[in-house]
Design an enzyme around this catalytic site. Sequence first.
Site, PDB file in Angstrom:
ATOM      1  N   SER A 184      18.888  38.521  77.284  1.00 28.49           N
ATOM      2  CA  SER A 184      18.842  38.044  75.960  1.00 28.49           C
ATOM      3  C   SER A 184      20.211  37.256  75.426  1.00 28.49           C
ATOM      4  O   SER A 184      19.829  36.556  74.539  1.00 28.49           O
ATOM      5  CB  SER A 184      18.588  39.327  75.028  1.00 28.49           C
ATOM      6  OG  SER A 184      19.660  40.126  75.073  1.00 28.49           O
ATOM      7  N   HIS A 212      11.784  39.754  75.843  1.00 27.13           N
ATOM      8  CA  HIS A 212      12.016  38.617  75.522  1.00 27.13           C
ATOM      9  C   HIS A 212      11.193  37.541  75.994  1.00 27.13           C
ATOM     10  O   HIS A 212      11.245  36.513  76.541  1.00 27.13           O
ATOM     11  CB  HIS A 212      13.534  38.165  75.638  1.00 27.13           C
ATOM     12  CG  HIS A 212      14.357  38.510  74.771  1.00 27.13           C
ATOM     13  ND1 HIS A 212      14.655  37.978  73.441  1.00 27.13           N
ATOM     14  CD2 HIS A 212      15.082  39.813  74.615  1.00 27.13           C
ATOM     15  CE1 HIS A 212      15.421  38.635  72.541  1.00 27.13           C
ATOM     16  NE2 HIS A 212      15.805  39.803  73.400  1.00 27.13           N
ATOM     17  N   LYS A 243       8.798  41.444  68.678  1.00 29.18           N
ATOM     18  CA  LYS A 243       9.609  40.260  68.971  1.00 29.18           C
ATOM     19  C   LYS A 243       8.281  39.121  68.862  1.00 29.18           C
ATOM     20  O   LYS A 243       7.697  39.076  67.623  1.00 29.18           O
ATOM     21  CB  LYS A 243      10.178  39.895  70.130  1.00 29.18           C
ATOM     22  CG  LYS A 243      11.519  41.044  70.204  1.00 29.18           C
ATOM     23  CD  LYS A 243      12.336  40.534  71.416  1.00 29.18           C
ATOM     24  CE  LYS A 243      13.802  41.175  71.525  1.00 29.18           C
ATOM     25  NZ  LYS A 243      13.900  42.638  70.880  1.00 29.18           N
TER      26      LYS A 243
END
Length: 398
Positions: A184, A212, A243
């Site tokens: 990340s 991610h 996310k």
Amino acid sequence: MLDEMTRAELAARLDGIRAAGTLKVERILESPQGARVRVRPGREVLNFCANNYLGLASHPEVVRAAHAALDRWGYGMSSVRFICGTQEVHARLESRVSRYLGTEDTILYSSCFDANGGVFEPLLDAECALITDALNHASIIDGARLCKARRFIYAHSDMADLEARLREASSCRRKLIVTDGVFSMDGDFADLPGICARAENHGAMVAVDDSHATGFIGPTGRGTIERAGVQGRVDVITTTFGKALGGATGGCVSGRREIVGLLRQRSRPYLFSNTLAPVVAATTIAVLDLLDGRPELRQRLARNTAWFRRAISDAGFDVKPGDHPIVPIMLYEEALAGRVADRLLEDGIYVVGFSYPVVPKGQARIRVQLSALHEQSDLEAAVAAFARVGKELGVIGK
């Protein structure tokens, strides 16, 4: 009770953090999450620091699904799953995630941090080995600390060093390699084909945190496992709903049926934490259904990422290479990263300076994150502001 000496010591530590330029300040938003947000006191800025990759955090269809779920299922469960904290919607989400990721079973957690905190201890005892990338997320590090397995750390994405650690762990009864799918802070991808090949050669399991990547990486958005073509070769996937999948909260472990079954019996964050709010569970199902019919969101995100990476590099900034919408703009000095972020906010661009301990000392940066919501004019405004501020503060040439 906190004594005066301890109070003074803690205050001195905070003063030291402030003096080093690494104090983390929480800015207050007065608007929903989006490409543009209002920062207190009511100033609208372009937002380039959220994990809202597909722009779904305030998407009208997602908000409508959340309202309907709240009316249908209520606000919270007030209990853990095995007592009276499971609704039909929780089981349906687990089945939907398994179908989306192509796995055998899934178990929900209140966050991916909790998922990583609860996955290792039930699987690995003192006779086992946990082999972890040096740059893995803090939640993986904390989860590793909670289990009794021997820990082996290999240099970041270094397959020769991973091979050496596997040989070092050869006498261990069970071996598990764990890696972020996307790291990340740097936006780089794990070498999953290399990891899976070495795991198979040494009889090790593989776990990937795909937080991610889930929803937007890979040909159909199934994440780094799909991107790398290693479906069926990864035993455990942990990921978040917080996310790209709507940006709320919640996470899961998805993978082999026997692993998930054991976690239901022995994973402490699952057994001793309240169930995921039903509104999040139901809305996440709606998000997954939406993604299957909206490939243009992924396509637009990819276009935005490619354009911004090229333009910010052409402006003279030191950018870590890659094609992920995490774009690390390297400044190296902690205090400088903070000054650049502050000046950019004054110019209407909301970004954050990352410094120790979030990144190693001497590796401070601005981490820009692109979204499918960003318009071309937003990207151009951001690059222009970076260029102005970069020249003003001596980051790039005049």
